[in-house]
Design an enzyme around this catalytic site. Sequence first.
Site, short mmCIF file in Angstrom:
data_model
loop_
_atom_site.label_atom_id
_atom_site.label_comp_id
_atom_site.label_asym_id
_atom_site.label_seq_id
_atom_site.Cartn_x
_atom_site.Cartn_y
_atom_site.Cartn_z
N GLU A 134 -9.71 -2.04 5.29
CA GLU A 134 -10.33 -1.74 6.58
C GLU A 134 -11.58 -2.59 6.78
OE1 GLU A 134 -8.56 -0.09 8.51
OE2 GLU A 134 -8.18 1.99 7.95
N ASP A 137 0.81 -1.21 0.00
CA ASP A 137 0.00 0.00 0.00
C ASP A 137 0.84 1.27 0.00
OD1 ASP A 137 0.95 -0.53 2.57
OD2 ASP A 137 -1.03 -0.95 3.40
N ASN A 179 -7.42 -2.91 14.20
CA ASN A 179 -8.82 -3.21 13.85
C ASN A 179 -8.92 -4.41 12.91
OD1 ASN A 179 -7.84 -2.21 11.47
ND2 ASN A 179 -9.24 -0.47 11.32
N HIS A 186 -7.16 -4.79 10.07
CA HIS A 186 -6.88 -4.55 8.64
C HIS A 186 -5.61 -5.27 8.20
CE1 HIS A 186 -4.62 -0.50 9.53
NE2 HIS A 186 -3.74 -1.46 9.37
C1 F6R Z 1 1.61 -1.61 6.15
C2 F6R Z 1 0.28 -2.15 6.23
C3 F6R Z 1 -0.50 -2.21 7.50
C4 F6R Z 1 0.34 -2.55 8.74
C5 F6R Z 1 -0.53 -2.53 9.98
C6 F6R Z 1 0.26 -2.80 11.24
O1 F6R Z 1 2.12 -1.69 4.83
O2 F6R Z 1 -0.21 -2.54 5.23
O3 F6R Z 1 -1.52 -3.15 7.35
O4 F6R Z 1 0.92 -3.81 8.58
O5 F6R Z 1 -1.16 -1.28 10.10
O6 F6R Z 1 1.13 -1.74 11.48
P1 F6R Z 1 2.26 -1.83 12.61
O7 F6R Z 1 3.22 -2.87 12.17
O8 F6R Z 1 2.87 -0.46 12.61
O9 F6R Z 1 1.55 -2.18 13.87
#
Ligand code: F6R
Length: 252
Positions: A154, A78, A147, A149
């Site tokens: 989401e 992303d 959450n 995702h």
């Molecule tokens: C990042 C991504 C997100 C993260 C998720 C967890 O490229 O796609 O899904 O993997 O938000 O983030 P952290 O590792 O910062 O807790």
Amino acid sequence: MGAEALKEVCIMKIIRVKDYEELSRKAANILAAQIVLKPESVLGLATGSSPIGLYEHLVEMYNHGDLDFSNIKTVNLDEYVGLSPDNDQSYKYFMNEHLFSKVNIDSKNVNIPDGTNPDAEAECSRYEKAIGALGGIDLQLLGIGNNGHIGFNEPGDFFPKETHIVDLTESTIEANKRFFEDISMVPRQAYTMGIGTIMKAGKIVMVANGEKKATIIKEAFYGKITPQVPASILQLHPDFTLVADEAALSQI
Ligand code: F6R
């Protein structure tokens, strides 16, 4: 085959580790094995805090002469809409900082959605086609949002199939504000691979650490499969491995 029957044949592997250091080392070993066994692999990569240690280990292995990235192709999950690669909060910047500038990857082989393209439809379709042209993803690395995702898919009423634009939820904006000077600077939208894009990967490896992930890990992997918890779909993937520390697994 119905979802319940499919679940029967899927074996989700959980690698339980002590702490973040062990998680980073073990998960890096899985990626390293993929690179060694198939030097022209297509790796799906993630940003965020969870994989930083893993990338450090990959760089270390590269510096020891144990890994060659020259034929590796990468596709990131992303990118924030509106951020250019030179913005230090963009995911392109993050990847350069933590991995790409430190190993012998060819920049031509690096793919990340272009956050500066204002034409969402064109950008998402370009990205989905680029992944297809590479022959799909051999191994996809994931983190998990508080959450549930994955990528920036989401919670919602359905599982989005392909790369698309998303409005980030308040909970994601809140979680990601730690990387920005001020919450008002957190972008509100992102381009993300779809759940279908992710699920087509040959192997999926998720890294999760810390107590703040414990509730969602339980919901996602011990609860029902629902788009309200996007990561729950991974229960149906035929080759899914969760590498998690004791804190993240503390509720199961
Ligand atoms: C990042 C991504 C997100 C993260 C998720 C967890 O490229 O796609 O899904 O993997 O938000 O983030 P952290 O590792 O910062 O807790």
